[in-house]
Enzyme design. Structure first.
Site, PDB file in Angstrom:
ATOM      1  N   SER A  64       9.191   2.252  17.575  1.00 54.24           N
ATOM      2  CA  SER A  64       8.149   1.894  16.351  1.00 54.24           C
ATOM      3  C   SER A  64       6.864   2.367  16.363  1.00 54.24           C
ATOM      4  O   SER A  64       6.218   3.164  17.320  1.00 54.24           O
ATOM      5  CB  SER A  64       7.852   0.461  16.962  1.00 54.24           C
ATOM      6  OG  SER A  64       6.518  -0.008  16.272  1.00 54.24           O
ATOM      7  N   LYS A  65       6.426   2.727  15.127  1.00 51.33           N
ATOM      8  CA  LYS A  65       5.143   3.337  14.980  1.00 51.33           C
ATOM      9  C   LYS A  65       3.839   2.718  15.726  1.00 51.33           C
ATOM     10  O   LYS A  65       3.014   3.518  16.030  1.00 51.33           O
ATOM     11  CB  LYS A  65       4.742   3.227  13.331  1.00 51.33           C
ATOM     12  CG  LYS A  65       5.487   3.841  12.271  1.00 51.33           C
ATOM     13  CD  LYS A  65       4.763   4.191  11.065  1.00 51.33           C
ATOM     14  CE  LYS A  65       5.743   3.768   9.899  1.00 51.33           C
ATOM     15  NZ  LYS A  65       7.001   3.498   9.769  1.00 51.33           N
ATOM     16  N   ARG A  66       4.108   1.550  16.006  1.00 54.43           N
ATOM     17  CA  ARG A  66       3.024   0.890  16.457  1.00 54.43           C
ATOM     18  C   ARG A  66       2.855   1.358  18.113  1.00 54.43           C
ATOM     19  O   ARG A  66       1.777   1.089  18.808  1.00 54.43           O
ATOM     20  CB  ARG A  66       3.145  -0.740  16.573  1.00 54.43           C
ATOM     21  CG  ARG A  66       3.325  -1.164  15.221  1.00 54.43           C
ATOM     22  CD  ARG A  66       3.437  -2.957  15.278  1.00 54.43           C
ATOM     23  NE  ARG A  66       4.026  -3.444  14.295  1.00 54.43           N
ATOM     24  CZ  ARG A  66       3.600  -3.182  12.827  1.00 54.43           C
ATOM     25  NH1 ARG A  66       2.410  -2.720  12.504  1.00 54.43           N
ATOM     26  NH2 ARG A  66       4.312  -3.542  12.049  1.00 54.43           N
ATOM     27  N   LEU A  67       4.077   1.483  18.730  1.00 50.58           N
ATOM     28  CA  LEU A  67       4.071   1.681  20.142  1.00 50.58           C
ATOM     29  C   LEU A  67       3.264   2.893  20.347  1.00 50.58           C
ATOM     30  O   LEU A  67       3.148   4.042  19.750  1.00 50.58           O
ATOM     31  CB  LEU A  67       5.574   2.236  20.617  1.00 50.58           C
ATOM     32  CG  LEU A  67       6.246   1.123  21.433  1.00 50.58           C
ATOM     33  CD1 LEU A  67       5.868  -0.379  21.078  1.00 50.58           C
ATOM     34  CD2 LEU A  67       7.699   1.213  21.422  1.00 50.58           C
TER      35      LEU A  67
END
Length: 487
Positions: free
Chosen positions: A254-257
């Site tokens: 995920s981009k958020r990780l």
RNA sequence: GGCCCCAUCGUCUAGGCUGGUCUAGGACACCGCCCUUUCACGGCGGCGACACGGGUUCAAAUCCCGUUGGGGCUACCA
């Protein structure tokens, strides 16, 4: 033999994602291995998601990774290069439209006047009734009528032929698709903008891309693309669909990780060569068995698509740490030194107070111990700042015991007696004291370390004492002794 | 839902195409021992896997089918 041309075609809608980096890396390595050309093309047709700031951010990512391109648009601070541009998809709209209109003229596409609502309703109904979607009625429209109504709101759809489509894939083998699964997809939006499928095919063809190496999320799309290549009279490139990068739980990264952004690894003290080495191993196995450590140059020489993996792999931070440590150890001391100094400076320490020779010694003493560059901070912060507190556990073990103060007093005297202060003389002095008193070296070293660093772990004691200097060492020893008195 | 892809130690993988040499090899992680002033490095050893069920065969991790699990596509996103 035509030379290899491959490309990375990121959409500048954020930072350089680790997954994009893997695809870029595989293309780049393959181009370098074969003496081919690596092209960068920006897929910036979606104006809403594209931003020049993202272009800059991505450029920084590529630059840090050392993945360079032979052809591409002006990107960040890089100038444009290459003869088959423009390399920004947004500047190629006319070419896409031309191709779309050509398909229309040749009867391989048609204008569709259906409303979105009707289309959605049919899609839903088809799914519920477990059947293929009905062909759009516009497909049967007389082209002349379509031409007449061309000012009405409409899309242009590709007329998918009957039968099957086979995609020969370097990684996945031959994948066969029933064309009924691919309904007549849109190639031009109502405003005339091309849809992704048309744009990639036209661009890949015109840029003479020979190898399309990308994520396997495009495997199904490849059938559509092949159809388009054929219809447009373009030669089909060789496809290779690589598995994507998964996070440590096996989910899409995920981009958020943290770590999704390639630059996170830079900021965390990783070497680009280590990241590259690691990511290459995530989907490729060297022919040379039981070998994992590669420099970038070695990778470029050894990389071969015959050994690309079909199955997705998780990103394992621990293994990256190990590889990073290996690369740090392989680094030329001078280069490592420069990086370490920069990090210490960045951490706010006054690096100007030490000279080059001092840092060379620090580097020598720490090179074996680091698994990330950033660890240099905890390993050497006490050289730059006073020891203000002591770790609880070693205090109990070393100082809160019988005779601790007496021992410290002896050690201080021992230190004072060292004339030519360096690791060897100090060590010799400690040994001499040990023989005299019968106290083991370890019993002397640990309390000393605690006084000098406040910690129980760190670089070799005599080395760090040398680096610290006699005066500072003695000051800290006396301070430690005072502290013992308060226990 | 339909279609497509994938499936060996906890993780990355070798082996699979050309079944027997695989009581499945390596690496990371973990555990133990050695080296050692600590940590790390290094050395030695240990733990640990062919997802499941059928079939083909004298013989299957390897070939075939199915099941399960994971991922993707199914847009007037890319």
């Amino acid at each position: 033999m035509s030379t290899v041309r491959c490309r990375i075609a990121p959409s500048p809608s954020g930072f350089l994602h680790i997954g994009t980096a893997k695809m870029a890396l595989f293309n780049w390595l393959y181009a370098r291995k074969t003496g081919g050309t690596f092209v960068l093309r920006l897929e910036d047709t979606d104006a809403e998601r594209t931003d020049e700031a993202f272009v800059q951010a991505m450029c920084e990512g590529f630059k840090w990774l050392r993945v360079d391109w032979d052809e591409g648009p002006a990107f960040g601070e890089e100038g444009p290069r290459g003869d088959l541009g423009p390399y920004r998809q947004s500047e190629r709209k006319a070419l896409h439209q031309e191709a779309g209109l050509r398909l229309l003229a040749e009867g391989k596409a048609y204008r569709c006047f259906c409303s979105k609502e009707d289309l959605d309703a049919e899609r839903e109904a088809a799914q519920k009734e477990k059947r293929h979607r009905k062909k759009c009625p516009c497909r049967l429209l007389d082209p002349a009528e379509g031409e007449q109504r061309k000012d009405e709101q409409h899309t242009v759809r590709f007329m998918v032929p009957e039968g099957h489509t086979e995609v020969a894939d370097l990684v996945q083998g031959t994948v066969k698709t029933d064309n009924r699964e691919l309904d007549d997809f849109v190639i031009l939006k109502p405003n005339g903008d091309p849809i992704f499928h048309l744009a990639v095919v036209v661009d890949d063809a015109l840029m003479q891309i020979t190898h399309v190496i990308r994520g396997d999320d495009h495997l199904t799309n490849a059938a559509r693309h092949v159809l388009l290549f054929d219809a447009l009279g373009y030669e089909r490139p060789q496809f290779a669909h690589l598995p994507m990068v998964l996070d440590d739980k096996g989910k899409k990264f995920s981009k958020r990780l943290h770590g999704a952004n390639v630059l996170d690894w830079r900021d965390d003290g990783y070497l680009p060569e280590a990241l590259i080495n690691y990511v290459a191993l995530l989907g490729w196995t060297p022919a040379e068995e039981n070998r994992e450590l590669f420099t970038i140059e070695e990778l470029q020489a050894a990389f071969a698509p015959e050994r690309w993996s079909k199955s997705a792999a998780r990103f394992d931070r621990k293994k990256l740490d190990w590889l990073n440590g290996q690369h740090i150890r392989a680094l030329e001391p001078a280069k490592l030194q420069a990086r370490l100094v920069a990090i210490l400076k960045g951490a706010g320490f006054d690096t100007a107070q030490k000279d080059d020779a001092w840092f060379a010694t620090l580097t020598e003493v720490c090179q074996e111990k680091l698994s990330t560059l950033n660890q240099i901070v905890e390993l050497s912060d006490f050289f730059f700042q006073e020891v203000t507190e002591y770790e609880e556990k070693p205090v109990k073990k070393q100082w809160q015991v019988e005779g601790a103060a007496e021992l410290m007093t002896q050690l201080i005297a021992c230190m004072e007696g060292v004339e030519d202060w360096n690791r060897d003389t100090l060590k010799a002095a400690y040994h001499a004291l040990g023989e005299e008193t019968g106290v083991g070296l370890g019993k002397m070293v640990h309390p000393t370390r605690l006084a000098l660093t406040g910690k129980s772990i760190g670089p070799g004691l005599f080395e760090l004492a040398e680096l610290l200097g006699k005066e500072t060492s003695l000051t800290r020893m006396r301070k430690g002794l005072e502290y013992i008195a308060t226990l």
